[in-house]
Design a protein around this motif. Structure first.
Motif, PDB file in Angstrom:
ATOM      1  N   ASP A 225      46.823  53.938  35.607  1.00 55.52           N
ATOM      2  CA  ASP A 225      46.474  52.680  36.064  1.00 55.52           C
ATOM      3  C   ASP A 225      45.103  52.343  35.605  1.00 55.52           C
ATOM      4  OD1 ASP A 225      46.096  49.894  37.288  1.00 55.52           O
ATOM      5  OD2 ASP A 225      46.531  50.709  39.347  1.00 55.52           O
ATOM      6  N   ASN A 226      44.929  51.729  34.474  1.00 52.07           N
ATOM      7  CA  ASN A 226      43.724  51.394  33.827  1.00 52.07           C
ATOM      8  C   ASN A 226      42.930  49.929  34.746  1.00 52.07           C
ATOM      9  OD1 ASN A 226      43.925  53.531  32.285  1.00 52.07           O
ATOM     10  ND2 ASN A 226      44.943  52.729  30.876  1.00 52.07           N
ATOM     11  N   LYS A 227      43.359  49.400  35.658  1.00 56.26           N
ATOM     12  CA  LYS A 227      42.818  48.389  36.201  1.00 56.26           C
ATOM     13  C   LYS A 227      41.476  48.940  37.024  1.00 56.26           C
ATOM     14  CE  LYS A 227      46.974  45.521  36.510  1.00 56.26           C
ATOM     15  NZ  LYS A 227      47.761  44.715  37.372  1.00 56.26           N
ATOM     16  N   LYS A 228      40.662  47.917  37.081  1.00 53.58           N
ATOM     17  CA  LYS A 228      39.517  47.970  38.119  1.00 53.58           C
ATOM     18  C   LYS A 228      39.632  47.557  39.534  1.00 53.58           C
ATOM     19  CE  LYS A 228      35.152  48.434  35.670  1.00 53.58           C
ATOM     20  NZ  LYS A 228      33.845  47.727  35.274  1.00 53.58           N
ATOM     21  N   TYR A 229      39.416  48.150  40.597  1.00 52.76           N
ATOM     22  CA  TYR A 229      39.465  47.612  41.867  1.00 52.76           C
ATOM     23  C   TYR A 229      38.258  47.468  42.491  1.00 52.76           C
ATOM     24  CZ  TYR A 229      44.428  48.660  41.130  1.00 52.76           C
ATOM     25  OH  TYR A 229      45.784  48.727  40.765  1.00 52.76           O
ATOM     26  N   TYR A 230      38.112  46.169  43.265  1.00 52.07           N
ATOM     27  CA  TYR A 230      37.123  46.072  44.063  1.00 52.07           C
ATOM     28  C   TYR A 230      37.506  45.834  45.563  1.00 52.07           C
ATOM     29  CZ  TYR A 230      35.228  44.598  39.455  1.00 52.07           C
ATOM     30  OH  TYR A 230      34.772  44.863  38.002  1.00 52.07           O
ATOM     31  N   TYR A 231      36.553  46.254  46.247  1.00 50.49           N
ATOM     32  CA  TYR A 231      36.796  46.214  47.825  1.00 50.49           C
ATOM     33  C   TYR A 231      35.904  45.479  48.641  1.00 50.49           C
ATOM     34  CZ  TYR A 231      39.517  50.096  46.805  1.00 50.49           C
ATOM     35  OH  TYR A 231      40.567  50.973  46.125  1.00 50.49           O
ATOM     36  N   MET A 232      36.454  44.580  49.587  1.00 46.19           N
ATOM     37  CA  MET A 232      35.729  43.657  50.274  1.00 46.19           C
ATOM     38  C   MET A 232      35.906  44.115  51.699  1.00 46.19           C
ATOM     39  SD  MET A 232      35.822  39.432  50.440  1.00 46.19           S
ATOM     40  CE  MET A 232      37.445  39.449  51.079  1.00 46.19           C
TER      41      MET A 232
ATOM     42  N   SER B 236      34.095  36.755  43.552  1.00 43.30           N
ATOM     43  CA  SER B 236      32.741  36.921  43.515  1.00 43.30           C
ATOM     44  C   SER B 236      32.595  38.489  43.388  1.00 43.30           C
ATOM     45  CB  SER B 236      32.074  36.264  44.645  1.00 43.30           C
ATOM     46  OG  SER B 236      31.972  37.253  45.668  1.00 43.30           O
ATOM     47  N   LEU B 237      33.276  39.373  43.699  1.00 42.31           N
ATOM     48  CA  LEU B 237      33.230  40.855  44.038  1.00 42.31           C
ATOM     49  C   LEU B 237      32.730  41.173  42.433  1.00 42.31           C
ATOM     50  CD1 LEU B 237      36.003  41.703  46.321  1.00 42.31           C
ATOM     51  CD2 LEU B 237      33.716  41.600  46.508  1.00 42.31           C
ATOM     52  N   LYS B 238      33.465  40.767  41.455  1.00 42.07           N
ATOM     53  CA  LYS B 238      33.400  41.268  39.886  1.00 42.07           C
ATOM     54  C   LYS B 238      31.721  41.189  39.491  1.00 42.07           C
ATOM     55  CE  LYS B 238      35.079  40.892  35.251  1.00 42.07           C
ATOM     56  NZ  LYS B 238      35.875  39.905  34.455  1.00 42.07           N
ATOM     57  N   TYR B 239      30.951  40.225  40.166  1.00 44.37           N
ATOM     58  CA  TYR B 239      29.652  40.030  39.981  1.00 44.37           C
ATOM     59  C   TYR B 239      28.649  40.126  40.806  1.00 44.37           C
ATOM     60  CZ  TYR B 239      31.535  38.528  35.308  1.00 44.37           C
ATOM     61  OH  TYR B 239      32.036  38.436  34.201  1.00 44.37           O
ATOM     62  N   GLU B 240      29.016  41.134  41.914  1.00 38.15           N
ATOM     63  CA  GLU B 240      28.225  41.551  42.939  1.00 38.15           C
ATOM     64  C   GLU B 240      27.718  40.210  43.705  1.00 38.15           C
ATOM     65  OE1 GLU B 240      24.690  43.401  41.175  1.00 38.15           O
ATOM     66  OE2 GLU B 240      26.220  45.022  40.617  1.00 38.15           O
ATOM     67  N   GLY B 241      28.594  39.606  44.117  1.00 37.50           N
ATOM     68  CA  GLY B 241      28.651  38.411  45.047  1.00 37.50           C
ATOM     69  C   GLY B 241      28.247  37.085  44.216  1.00 37.50           C
TER      70      GLY B 241
END
Length: 101
Positions: A3-10, A47-52
């Motif tokens: 799985d080459n996707k990036k995951y972000y957590y909130m 907004s997670l992709k760009y640090e908020g």
């Protein structure tokens, strides 16, 4: 298969929807408040992709028309929601037009 996707957590506090701001937000404008909370969560995630910061890319901040397309709500509703978010202190509009969550 990898799985080459990036995951972000909130992380949200367990009482996120019980905060004064969310209670006020959800009770606005004859039911539109529930839509506003939906929009807010979509924008938080975006907004997670760009640090908020809500940004289309590194240089271009989202405008209400672009956000309307992204969150799939009419532009008028998005504009009212953004104003409510600013008034409640949930977001801040930066000098370059970026919305900081």
């Amino acid at each position: 298969m990898a799985d080459n996707k990036k995951y972000y957590y909130m992380r949200l506090k367990e009482n996120f929807f019980d905060s004064d701001e969310m209670i006020i937000l959800e009770n606005m404008d004859n039911g539109d408040g529930i839509i506003y909370s939906n929009i807010l969560l979509k924008l938080y995630l975006r907004s997670l992709k760009y640090e908020g910061r809500l940004m289309f890319n590194e240089r271009i901040p989202f405008n209400p028309q672009m956000l309307s397309t992204i969150v799939r709500h009419p532009v008028g509703v998005v504009e009212k929601a953004l104003k409510a978010f600013v008034d409640l202190g949930l977001v801040e509009v930066m000098d370059n037009g970026a919305i900081y969550m």
